[in-house]
Design a protein around this motif. Sequence first.
Motif, short mmCIF file in Angstrom:
data_model
loop_
_atom_site.label_atom_id
_atom_site.label_comp_id
_atom_site.label_asym_id
_atom_site.label_seq_id
_atom_site.Cartn_x
_atom_site.Cartn_y
_atom_site.Cartn_z
N GLN A 127 -7.64 -7.18 -6.39
CA GLN A 127 -8.09 -7.19 -7.79
C GLN A 127 -6.90 -7.20 -8.76
O GLN A 127 -6.91 -7.92 -9.78
CB GLN A 127 -8.96 -5.95 -8.06
CG GLN A 127 -10.29 -5.93 -7.35
CD GLN A 127 -11.32 -6.86 -8.00
OE1 GLN A 127 -11.12 -7.35 -9.11
NE2 GLN A 127 -12.41 -7.12 -7.30
N GLU B 275 -6.32 -7.06 -13.14
CA GLU B 275 -7.17 -6.06 -13.80
C GLU B 275 -6.92 -4.71 -13.15
O GLU B 275 -7.58 -4.33 -12.18
CB GLU B 275 -8.65 -6.44 -13.70
CG GLU B 275 -8.99 -7.73 -14.42
CD GLU B 275 -10.47 -8.07 -14.29
OE1 GLU B 275 -11.16 -7.39 -13.50
OE2 GLU B 275 -10.92 -9.01 -14.96
N ASN C 46 -10.07 -2.07 -13.56
CA ASN C 46 -11.20 -2.42 -12.69
C ASN C 46 -10.82 -2.29 -11.21
O ASN C 46 -11.62 -1.82 -10.40
CB ASN C 46 -11.65 -3.86 -12.96
CG ASN C 46 -12.42 -3.96 -14.27
OD1 ASN C 46 -12.92 -2.94 -14.78
ND2 ASN C 46 -12.52 -5.16 -14.81
N TYR D 199 -13.02 0.11 -8.92
CA TYR D 199 -13.75 -0.46 -7.77
C TYR D 199 -13.31 0.25 -6.48
O TYR D 199 -14.13 0.55 -5.60
CB TYR D 199 -13.47 -1.96 -7.65
CG TYR D 199 -13.97 -2.80 -8.80
CD1 TYR D 199 -14.78 -2.26 -9.80
CD2 TYR D 199 -13.62 -4.14 -8.90
CE1 TYR D 199 -15.22 -3.04 -10.87
CE2 TYR D 199 -14.05 -4.94 -9.96
CZ TYR D 199 -14.86 -4.37 -10.94
OH TYR D 199 -15.29 -5.13 -11.98
N GLY E 145 -17.69 -4.49 -7.82
CA GLY E 145 -17.85 -3.88 -9.13
C GLY E 145 -19.27 -3.62 -9.55
O GLY E 145 -19.53 -3.28 -10.72
N TYR E 146 -20.24 -3.74 -8.63
CA TYR E 146 -21.64 -3.49 -8.98
C TYR E 146 -22.01 -2.01 -8.89
O TYR E 146 -23.12 -1.63 -9.25
CB TYR E 146 -22.57 -4.30 -8.06
CG TYR E 146 -22.46 -5.79 -8.29
CD1 TYR E 146 -22.91 -6.36 -9.48
CD2 TYR E 146 -21.91 -6.62 -7.33
CE1 TYR E 146 -22.81 -7.72 -9.69
CE2 TYR E 146 -21.80 -7.98 -7.53
CZ TYR E 146 -22.26 -8.53 -8.72
OH TYR E 146 -22.14 -9.88 -8.93
N THR F 72 -20.58 1.75 -10.03
CA THR F 72 -19.58 2.60 -10.68
C THR F 72 -19.32 3.79 -9.76
O THR F 72 -20.12 4.10 -8.87
CB THR F 72 -20.11 3.11 -12.02
OG1 THR F 72 -21.23 3.98 -11.79
CG2 THR F 72 -20.52 1.97 -12.93
#
Length: 744
Positions: free
Chosen positions: A360, A366, A369, A373, A711-712, A714
Amino acid sequence: MSQLVTLKIDGMTCASCVARVEKSLLKVDGVDVASVNLATEKAQIRTQQSSDELVPHLIAAIEKAGFEASPVNHQNVQQKQKSIFDLHGPYAVALAIGLSFPLMLPMLLMPLGIHWVLPAWLQFLLTTPVQFILGSRFYVAGFKGLRMGSGNMDLLVAIGTSAAYGLSIYQWYLSDFGHTHHELYFESSSVVISLVMLGKWLEARAKKETTEAISALQALWPNQAKLLATRDLKNLDYKELPIAQILPGDWIVVLPGERIPVDGLVLDGASELDESMLTGETHLVDKQVGSKVTGGSMNGSGRLIIQATDVGEESTLAKMIRMVEDAQAKKAPIQRLVDQVSSWFVPAVIAIALINFGTQYLVFHEFENALLYSVAILVIACPCALGLATPAAIMAGTGVAAKHGILIKDAQALELAHQLNVIAFDKTGTLTVGKPKVMSFHNLTNVPDEDLYALALGLQLGSEHPLAKAVIDFAKEKNIRPIDFTGITAKVGQGIEGQCLSGSYQNKTIALISHHALKNALAGNEFEKADLLAINELNQGRSVSCLIDQTNQSVLAVIAFGDELKPGVAEVMARLRAMDIKTVMISGDNHLVADLIAKKIGIDHVYAQVMPGEKADLIKSLKLQTKNGLIAMVGDGVNDAPALAASDVGIAVSTGTDIAIHAAGITLMRGDPGLIPDAIEISKKTWQKIKQNLFWAFFYNLIGIPLAAMGYLTPMLAGAAMAASSVSVITNALLLKKWTRPTH
C-alpha cells in the motif's frame, strides 16, 4: 510408574499460548507428555517422577512462559474472587467502554448530519489509560510470548493498537497541537482494546457454562457429615464434622432431605434416594439395610444410618468429577492438527500485514491507509476462535453426556464413537440383569436333594461368579449348611472342583462344570443321561451346569440357571441397526442359549462358548475383519477388561467391576443399555459442532483478512468481528446442552 499431574493455568488467550505452554513444559526434565487445553485452562503432564518434586519445576516453567499456574484440587475447586482492580474482570471492561464511548460518539452522530469532533487533547486523555493501563495485559503477555520465540493474540492486538495510537500522536504533532487538519485514530486503538476485552470477558462467561456439568457435580458434596459419637443404633448422639474428616468405617446419620455425604452401606433405616445427578435416572431408588448408597445422592423421607466405605478422592462422586475433568482437559486427535496450524498462524499474519503495508505504501503512496489496513489485518486474524473450536464442543458434549448418566473418560472416545461399525456385547450383566437364579435342580442319584445342595454350596462359597451367587442364594433359601471341601480349584471357563471332607461323598473329588465341558469329563451312558436333560433346559434359554463325582465318573445333578434380559434390549438393537451398526454377542454360554437370546433381541452375530481369555483376541480378530471399521466392546466384568482395552471404544457398565471401568473410554452410570445409542448420538452431535466451529473459525479469518487488506474493514469493525468469532464458537457449542434423550 507414570503419574498424571494436572495444573490450572491463567492468562492463556489463544491457540498460540497453548503451543507456548506445551513447549515450555516439555523442556522440563522428567516430562514425557504435556497436553494443554485452552477451553478448560488446564495442563495435563505425564511423568515418571514424583509429582510432588516435579510440580514446582512445572509451575516455574509455565511462569517463565508468561502465565500463572497452580495445582488442581479435584475435591475443592475454589473460584478466584474478582477484584475491582482485575484487568480481566467486568469492571475493567466497563471502564474501557466508558472511556471509549465519547471517542465513538462522533462516528455515531455523523449519519444524522451532526459533525462534531472531540479536541485532540481530550482524545489523547481518554485513549491513553485504555491503551497503556487497561490494555497493559496485551503488552505484558505479548512481550512474554515474543521472549519465548512465539507470537499470540496479545501480540497482534498490542502491535495493531500501538500502530494506530502512534499514528494519531504523529498526526497530532503534524497538526501543530490543536488544529486538526490531519485525521486522528485514537478511537481505533481505544475501541479495539475495549472490544477485545469485552469479547474475552463474554468468552470467559460462556466457557463457565461449558463446565456446568462439573460445577453441578461439585455442588452435590455437602460441607459436613453427622458422625455418630458411639456405634449404638439406640443412642443417636452425633456431632457435625467437615466431610474431609470422615474416614472409612465411620457411622454417619443422614436425616430426611439431606445429601448422602460419602459412599457407604445402610446399617439401619429405609428411605428412597434421588440419584439422578449421578446416574441420570429420574425415578427414586429404594434403599434398606444392606443397600449401597452413593455420596451426593439426595435422601428422601427416611432416616438412614450408613457406614462409610469410600470417602474423599476414592468416592464415586470424586471419580466422576475426575473422569469428566480429564475428558475435558485431554485433546481430541483433530485438535492436535489445529494446534499445529495455529503455531504458524500468528507469524504468517504478521508477515501478511507487513507485506500489505509495504504494498500500500510503496505502490499507492498512502501511509495512513497502509497502516490502518495492516492494523485491521492484525486484529481480525487473532486465532482465539481457532483454539476454542474443538475443546468448547468437547466440554459441552462431555457435560451433556454426564447429565444423562454417560461418563466419557477421554476426548478420543467421544470423537470415535460416532464412527462405530460394530458393537460387541458381553451377555451376562450387560444384556441380562446379571443375577441368574436356579430354575431347576435335577437329582440323578438316590442321595437326598439336601446332600447335593450342600455339595454345590460348599464348592461355590467365596466365589464371585454370577452362577456361584445363584447357587449360594438357592441354598440359603432352603437353609442348607455347606459341606467342607479342600483343594478347591477353579478352571477358567469350565468350572470348579475340590475334595469333599464329609458326608456321602467324603474323600471324593466333586466338580461343578459347564455343560460344554461335560463331554470331556465323562463318556458313555453317564454323559448321555445328563446331556438329554441339559439340552432340554438349553432349548428353554437357560444356562446349565453339572455336578459330577470325578472319582466315580458319574453325574450327580444337572442345574439350570435363568437370567432375565434387561428391559428395552430389543429396542436398543433396533436403534443401533437404524444407525447402520452391526451387533455381536460374546458369551461363554452354550450355542443353543446364546442363539436363542440373540434371535429374541435381534443380535446380528453370536460367538458362544468363548473363554474369558479369548475375548480380547476375538475383538482383535473382528477389527481385522472390518478392515477400516471401528469396533466397540460393551462389558462389566473383570474378564471383559482386556477386550475393552483392545477395542477402539470400550464401554463399561458402572454396575460392574472397577477394572472394567478403568479399561473403558466410556462408562454408563446405570445398567441401561439404551445409554449406548445415546452415547453414539451425543458423539455424533459433538463431532458436528466441532466441524461447524472449525468452519466458522477459519471462515472469519479467510474472509476477514482479505477484506481488511482491501480496506473494507476498519480496525474497530475488525475488533468487533474478532470478539464475535470467539463468542459465536462457544455459543454454538453450548447448543449441545439442549440435547435430550429421544423417546421411543
